[in-house]
Design a protein around this motif. Structure first.
Motif, PDB file in Angstrom:
ATOM      1  N   GLY A   1       0.762  -1.269   0.167  1.00 38.40           N
ATOM      2  CA  GLY A   1       0.103   0.000  -0.122  1.00 38.40           C
ATOM      3  C   GLY A   1       0.793   1.261   0.048  1.00 38.40           C
ATOM      4  N   TRP A   2       2.171   1.337  -0.504  1.00 36.78           N
ATOM      5  CA  TRP A   2       2.846   2.330  -0.397  1.00 36.78           C
ATOM      6  C   TRP A   2       2.474   3.413  -1.841  1.00 36.78           C
ATOM      7  N   ASP A   3       2.672   4.737  -1.577  1.00 38.12           N
ATOM      8  CA  ASP A   3       2.608   5.380  -2.510  1.00 38.12           C
ATOM      9  C   ASP A   3       3.757   5.442  -3.490  1.00 38.12           C
ATOM     10  N   PRO A   4       3.644   5.842  -4.696  1.00 36.11           N
ATOM     11  CA  PRO A   4       4.733   5.844  -5.545  1.00 36.11           C
ATOM     12  C   PRO A   4       6.178   6.553  -5.089  1.00 36.11           C
ATOM     13  N   LEU A   5       6.015   7.611  -4.516  1.00 28.27           N
ATOM     14  CA  LEU A   5       6.974   8.505  -4.159  1.00 28.27           C
ATOM     15  C   LEU A   5       7.880   7.974  -3.065  1.00 28.27           C
ATOM     16  N   PRO A   6       7.293   7.347  -2.010  1.00 32.23           N
ATOM     17  CA  PRO A   6       8.273   6.734  -0.942  1.00 32.23           C
ATOM     18  C   PRO A   6       8.510   5.179  -1.765  1.00 32.23           C
ATOM     19  N   SER A   7       7.912   4.667  -2.375  1.00 30.40           N
ATOM     20  CA  SER A   7       8.532   3.441  -3.103  1.00 30.40           C
ATOM     21  C   SER A   7       9.541   3.643  -4.000  1.00 30.40           C
ATOM     22  N   GLY A   8       9.786   4.926  -4.518  1.00 36.38           N
ATOM     23  CA  GLY A   8      10.739   5.355  -5.570  1.00 36.38           C
ATOM     24  C   GLY A   8      11.933   5.647  -4.408  1.00 36.38           C
TER      25      GLY A   8
ATOM     26  N   THR B   1      18.277   3.465  -2.632  1.00 35.89           N
ATOM     27  CA  THR B   1      19.376   2.551  -2.163  1.00 35.89           C
ATOM     28  C   THR B   1      20.216   1.884  -3.205  1.00 35.89           C
ATOM     29  N   MET B   2      19.469   1.433  -4.248  1.00 40.99           N
ATOM     30  CA  MET B   2      20.101   0.830  -5.365  1.00 40.99           C
ATOM     31  C   MET B   2      20.640   1.674  -6.163  1.00 40.99           C
TER      32      MET B   2
ATOM     33  N   ALA C   1      16.797  -2.889   2.233  1.00 40.48           N
ATOM     34  CA  ALA C   1      17.782  -1.900   1.609  1.00 40.48           C
ATOM     35  C   ALA C   1      19.207  -2.593   1.202  1.00 40.48           C
ATOM     36  N   PRO C   2      19.647  -3.410   2.268  1.00 38.69           N
ATOM     37  CA  PRO C   2      20.857  -4.005   1.768  1.00 38.69           C
ATOM     38  C   PRO C   2      20.968  -4.765   0.487  1.00 38.69           C
ATOM     39  N   GLY C   3      19.991  -5.679   0.274  1.00 41.35           N
ATOM     40  CA  GLY C   3      19.867  -6.210  -1.053  1.00 41.35           C
ATOM     41  C   GLY C   3      19.933  -5.521  -2.032  1.00 41.35           C
ATOM     42  N   LEU C   4      19.240  -4.376  -2.086  1.00 38.21           N
ATOM     43  CA  LEU C   4      19.114  -3.277  -3.212  1.00 38.21           C
ATOM     44  C   LEU C   4      20.450  -2.870  -3.389  1.00 38.21           C
ATOM     45  N   LEU C   5      21.057  -2.445  -2.301  1.00 40.94           N
ATOM     46  CA  LEU C   5      22.255  -1.839  -2.592  1.00 40.94           C
ATOM     47  C   LEU C   5      23.372  -2.744  -3.200  1.00 40.94           C
ATOM     48  N   VAL C   6      23.396  -3.985  -2.691  1.00 43.22           N
ATOM     49  CA  VAL C   6      24.274  -4.970  -3.525  1.00 43.22           C
ATOM     50  C   VAL C   6      23.969  -5.059  -4.981  1.00 43.22           C
ATOM     51  N   ALA C   7      22.620  -5.244  -5.064  1.00 38.98           N
ATOM     52  CA  ALA C   7      22.224  -5.352  -6.512  1.00 38.98           C
ATOM     53  C   ALA C   7      22.534  -4.415  -7.443  1.00 38.98           C
ATOM     54  N   GLY C   8      22.456  -3.038  -6.900  1.00 39.81           N
ATOM     55  CA  GLY C   8      22.610  -1.666  -7.505  1.00 39.81           C
ATOM     56  C   GLY C   8      24.200  -1.556  -7.732  1.00 39.81           C
TER      57      GLY C   8
ATOM     58  N   GLY D   1      24.000   2.351  -4.761  1.00 34.12           N
ATOM     59  CA  GLY D   1      25.113   1.349  -5.195  1.00 34.12           C
ATOM     60  C   GLY D   1      25.692   1.409  -6.385  1.00 34.12           C
ATOM     61  N   PHE D   2      24.608   1.594  -7.422  1.00 32.87           N
ATOM     62  CA  PHE D   2      24.855   1.616  -8.877  1.00 32.87           C
ATOM     63  C   PHE D   2      25.988   3.001  -9.210  1.00 32.87           C
ATOM     64  N   PHE D   3      25.480   3.963  -8.442  1.00 34.33           N
ATOM     65  CA  PHE D   3      26.405   5.215  -8.820  1.00 34.33           C
ATOM     66  C   PHE D   3      27.734   5.007  -8.315  1.00 34.33           C
ATOM     67  N   GLY D   4      27.939   4.429  -7.075  1.00 37.81           N
ATOM     68  CA  GLY D   4      29.476   4.276  -6.512  1.00 37.81           C
ATOM     69  C   GLY D   4      30.188   3.373  -7.259  1.00 37.81           C
ATOM     70  N   SER D   5      29.489   2.080  -7.864  1.00 34.63           N
ATOM     71  CA  SER D   5      30.149   1.153  -8.464  1.00 34.63           C
ATOM     72  C   SER D   5      30.566   1.597  -9.771  1.00 34.63           C
ATOM     73  N   SER D   6      29.791   2.291 -10.620  1.00 34.82           N
ATOM     74  CA  SER D   6      29.941   2.928 -12.012  1.00 34.82           C
ATOM     75  C   SER D   6      31.507   3.603 -11.995  1.00 34.82           C
TER      76      SER D   6
END
Length: 510
Positions: free
Chosen positions: A313-320, A325-326, A380-387, A329-334
């Motif tokens: 039941g989350w709204d798009p903004l908090p879901s975004g 977090t992802m 969040a940790p899983g999203l960070l690793v995936a990112g 991770g993406f920005f740092g590893s790039s």
């Protein structure tokens, strides 16, 4: 004095200093808004449905119309860049994209919006293949390696930030425009980029005297449409008969297309796609890996958003915001991908894909444990690793795929690569959607969503694992082989080195 619009491929790269990043910035921003538009509109769907009094299937066409038009037009758009020049096609595509964005923003009815979105998708198919084509022609050596990294960063952020940016624009509700701002924001950006492109991006003439293969373009569009439309719509409609018939019809259509291309190549004519591209092992393996990689990304992004918004039941903004977090991770590893590649070459792609699989698996296990009531932040940790893993794949994989490609085919090769990306995402959503929506009942309870999600994750993680295996078939970067033979300790980036191979081929043509 030479006419600036008649710059040859050999002199195009000299039109700008190698250290000037202005042309790259211009084409990346244009590409960013085109890729972003696929993701940003997701969050506007509920508002569009309410405001335009549309049915659920009609609002679905707002997304499908853009995605399908983009996918079926990429190969033709790429070839047009080879024939008429990447800058020219970039400008034409961006002009139509900007106009179509205005039409979307002021759409008075749902069907007007759907048609405008199709035009947007076709326009995007004209401009997006030209981004890598401009990179291939304007930059060389280390500069081109950095340009590829910037492209990967742009591509990843457009997907990761789409939901967040769309949610913010709708939440701000500028001038009471609500959902319309997600389209109208493209107008000022598009106009500025159009004004800058002719001043900053050099003209590149690559296909003088050649003609567009119109029968081949028609066959490519019809063949791709026969695959993409049922993949995008079939799972939503419960796989009706038309979807299966369309997929079956796609087989002879593709055979006819390939036969036509081979005949043109045998006559030294100008096929839409030069069959010789696929004799380059790096290109064939790279495109295949790209296709499989985006099967995981497309399905994970969609199903995680459904779990968060419908299951919790989350709204798009908090879901975004959780997706940031992802993005982190993406920005740092790039920025680290080049250093990793300097040590392990193309294996940086395998490492990144492996981390993506681990990250997705972590998120799936957390969802299985917390259900719909636990703290979503545990994911969040899983999203960070995936990112982080995504950032290691984003630049090296397309660079490896395009390493041995003749620059005169840069746009069409980029179009094939982009088609693999969009097609992979569509197929991934369809395959994983069978598991996800098959687990949900016709009137699902909230507790059904976590189960549907973690069962789907079991399928999703297989795709990046397959990518790690495909990477083993990529040819070694030329400099790595040379370094081993000479016993040198000098390291070179796997993103950079394949580009040097292309430079030598390019110089030999001069």
């Amino acid at each position: 004095m030479e006419d600036p619009d008649m710059t040859s491929p050999q002199t195009a790269g000299r039109a700008v200093e190698p250290t000037s990043w202005a042309p790259l910035a211009v084409v990346l921003i244009g590409g960013f808004i085109a890729f972003l538009d696929f993701f940003i509109a997701n969050v506007a769907i509920p508002s569009i449905q309410s405001d335009l009094d549309a049915s659920a299937p009609e609002t679905q066409l707002v997304m499908v119309g853009y995605g399908a038009a983009l996918c079926v037009g990429l190969i033709t758009g790429g070839r047009m860049g080879d024939l008429f020049g990447p800058r020219r096609m970039f400008v034409i595509g961006l002009a139509f994209f900007t106009a179509a964005s205005a039409a979307c923003g002021f759409a008075p009815s749902i069907w007007f919006l759907i048609v405008a979105r199709v035009v947007q998708g076709l326009s995007s198919a004209m401009l997006t293949p030209q981004v890598l084509a401009v990179v291939s022609h304007v930059y060389t050596g280390e500069a081109r390696g950095r340009a590829f990294s910037a492209y990967g960063l742009m591509l990843g952020l457009s997907g990761l930030c789409g939901q967040l940016i769309g949610g913010m624009l709708i939440a701000l509700d500028v001038a009471g425009l609500d959902w319309r701002t997600v389209f109208l924001i493209n107008i000022p950006i598009g106009l500025v980029i159009l004004a800058l492109t002719r001043r900053i991006v050099p003209h590149i003439r690559t296909g003088a005297g050649a003609k567009l293969d119109l029968p081949g373009a028609a066959l490519a569009i019809v063949s791709l449409a026969a695959v993409v439309l049922p993949l995008l719509e079939g799972w939503e409609q419960g796989w009706p008969l038309w979807a299966w018939l369309s997929l079956i019809a796609a087989v002879p259509l593709f055979v006819l297309f390939l036969t036509h291309q081979r005949r043109l190549a045998a006559r030294n004519a100008a096929p839409l796609i030069d069959p010789g591209l696929f004799r380059e092992r790096g290109f064939t393996v790279g495109v295949t890996a790209y296709f499989v990689y985006f099967m995981s990304m497309g399905s994970f992004f969609l199903l995680f958003a459904i779990y968060m918004q419908e299951g919790r039941g989350w709204d798009p903004l908090p879901s975004g915001l959780l997706f940031t977090t992802m993005s982190a991770g993406f920005f740092g590893s790039s920025f680290l991908a080049g250093k990793f590649a300097a040590r392990i070459g193309n294996q940086v792609i395998a490492l990144g894909a492996g981390l993506v699989a681990v990250g997705y698996g972590m998120v799936g296990l957390i969802v299985a444990r917390i259900g719909t009531d636990g703290t979503a932040g545990w994911g969040a940790p899983g999203l960070l690793v995936a990112g982080f893993g995504m950032g290691l794949v984003a630049a090296p994989l397309p660079a490896a795929a395009l390493a041995g490609i003749d620059p005169k085919h840069a746009s069409s090769a980029s179009g094939v690569l982009s088609t693999a990306m969009e097609g992979g995402a569509a197929l991934g959503v369809s395959l994983v959607g069978v598991v996800f929506f098959g687990t949900l009942s016709d009137s699902p309870a909230l507790d059904d969503y976590p189960k549907a999600f973690y069962l789907s994750i079991a399928v999703i993680v297989a795709f990046p694992v397959i990518v790690t295996l495909l990477v083993q078939a990529l040819p070694k970067p030329a400099s790595s082989v040379a370094g081993e033979r000479q016993g040198q300790g000098k390291e070179a980036s796997a993103v950079e080195q394949p580009v040097r191979k292309t430079d030598r081929q390019y110089a030999s043509e001069r």
